[in-house]
Design a protein around this motif. Sequence first.
Motif, PDB file in Angstrom:
ATOM      1  N   ALA A 185      11.355  -1.949   0.672  1.00 56.33           N
ATOM      2  CA  ALA A 185      11.736  -2.862   1.760  1.00 56.33           C
ATOM      3  C   ALA A 185      11.638  -4.315   1.263  1.00 56.33           C
ATOM      4  N   LEU A 186      10.617  -4.608   0.469  1.00 53.55           N
ATOM      5  CA  LEU A 186      10.469  -5.946  -0.119  1.00 53.55           C
ATOM      6  C   LEU A 186      11.621  -6.245  -1.079  1.00 53.55           C
TER       7      LEU A 186
ATOM      8  N   ASP B  68       0.804  -1.224   0.000  1.00 54.55           N
ATOM      9  CA  ASP B  68       0.000   0.000   0.000  1.00 54.55           C
ATOM     10  C   ASP B  68       0.833   1.268   0.000  1.00 54.55           C
ATOM     11  N   ARG B  69       2.180   1.127  -0.098  1.00 52.14           N
ATOM     12  CA  ARG B  69       3.024   2.331  -0.088  1.00 52.14           C
ATOM     13  C   ARG B  69       4.375   2.016  -0.713  1.00 52.14           C
ATOM     14  N   GLU B  70       5.007   3.073  -1.225  1.00 49.57           N
ATOM     15  CA  GLU B  70       6.272   2.909  -1.942  1.00 49.57           C
ATOM     16  C   GLU B  70       7.371   2.369  -1.034  1.00 49.57           C
TER      17      GLU B  70
ATOM     18  N   GLU C  42      -2.089  -2.351  -3.591  1.00 51.36           N
ATOM     19  CA  GLU C  42      -3.408  -2.004  -3.072  1.00 51.36           C
ATOM     20  C   GLU C  42      -3.765  -0.579  -3.495  1.00 51.36           C
ATOM     21  N   VAL C  43      -4.928  -0.450  -4.095  1.00 54.06           N
ATOM     22  CA  VAL C  43      -5.374   0.846  -4.600  1.00 54.06           C
ATOM     23  C   VAL C  43      -6.571   1.325  -3.782  1.00 54.06           C
TER      24      VAL C  43
ATOM     25  N   LYS D 264      -8.919   4.381   4.459  1.00 54.43           N
ATOM     26  CA  LYS D 264      -8.234   3.282   3.780  1.00 54.43           C
ATOM     27  C   LYS D 264      -6.828   3.655   3.339  1.00 54.43           C
ATOM     28  N   THR D 265      -5.947   2.655   3.360  1.00 53.61           N
ATOM     29  CA  THR D 265      -4.603   2.875   2.847  1.00 53.61           C
ATOM     30  C   THR D 265      -4.578   2.457   1.376  1.00 53.61           C
TER      31      THR D 265
END
Length: 234
Positions: free
Chosen positions: A112-113, A105-107, A129-130, A138-139
């Motif tokens: 990190a992945l 849900d975030r850059e 996730e959009v 919501k994120t």
Amino acid sequence: MISEANRVTLERNLHSIEERLLRASERANRRRDEVTLIAVTKTVSVDVASALVEMGQTHLGESRPQELWKKAEALPEVEWHLIGHLQTNKLARTIPLVKLTHSVDREKLLFALENEGAKQEQTWSVLLEVNASREESKTGFVPEAMTALIPRLNELKHVRIHGLMTMAAWEENPEECRSTFVLLRELRDDLKNRIDDRHPMNELSMGMSNDFEVAVEEGATFVRVGTSLFEGIS
Ligand SMILES: *Cc1c(COP(=O)(O)O)cnc(C)c1O
């Protein structure tokens, strides 16, 4: 072990969801096997989750990493899906247990992945996730942030983007969720055309208990169902 009454209820619920998935697929001229049912077990015990597996349900989803650790340890044969917020400090332990992470849900999490993938010499399969319904609670990435993200996505070597995920707003009438699902599908089609082929971009994770039939009609490849599946389980 679960009670006989719970087993009967669970079997009946699973069967009814299967029927509804089949009918929704037929309405959309799609094959039933184009859609994977993920049973969201976040509200039930390991025993109930295990009974579902015995009934042939192979894909389970959890929203909290700690709960996923616990259930994945008890049920290692399951294809696990992480569908909730992942803090970076829980990433290294969680991600190797998971077949697909739906909730990137975030850059910051993407990178990190990437780092963890390089470290463990693995490639992780994820969905972005959009926040298609634009609710503040919501994120997720807002739709207009996706274009700017493309060059960054193309840098990833240890993360494969398989598609997009969203949660529609809760509506009394699930027809009202249709425009959210159409938006996600169009966004996926557009991104698929514009990003590197390393990212397959074929999946759409959308549809929950309240609205999964509409989601299937609009192209969902994963539906995530909890409440309807566990109705009446004590
Ligand atoms: C809990 C949850 C679901 C399941 O929702 P139900 O309405 O119980 O079917 C699906 N997706 C996400 C992200 C969830 O957190």
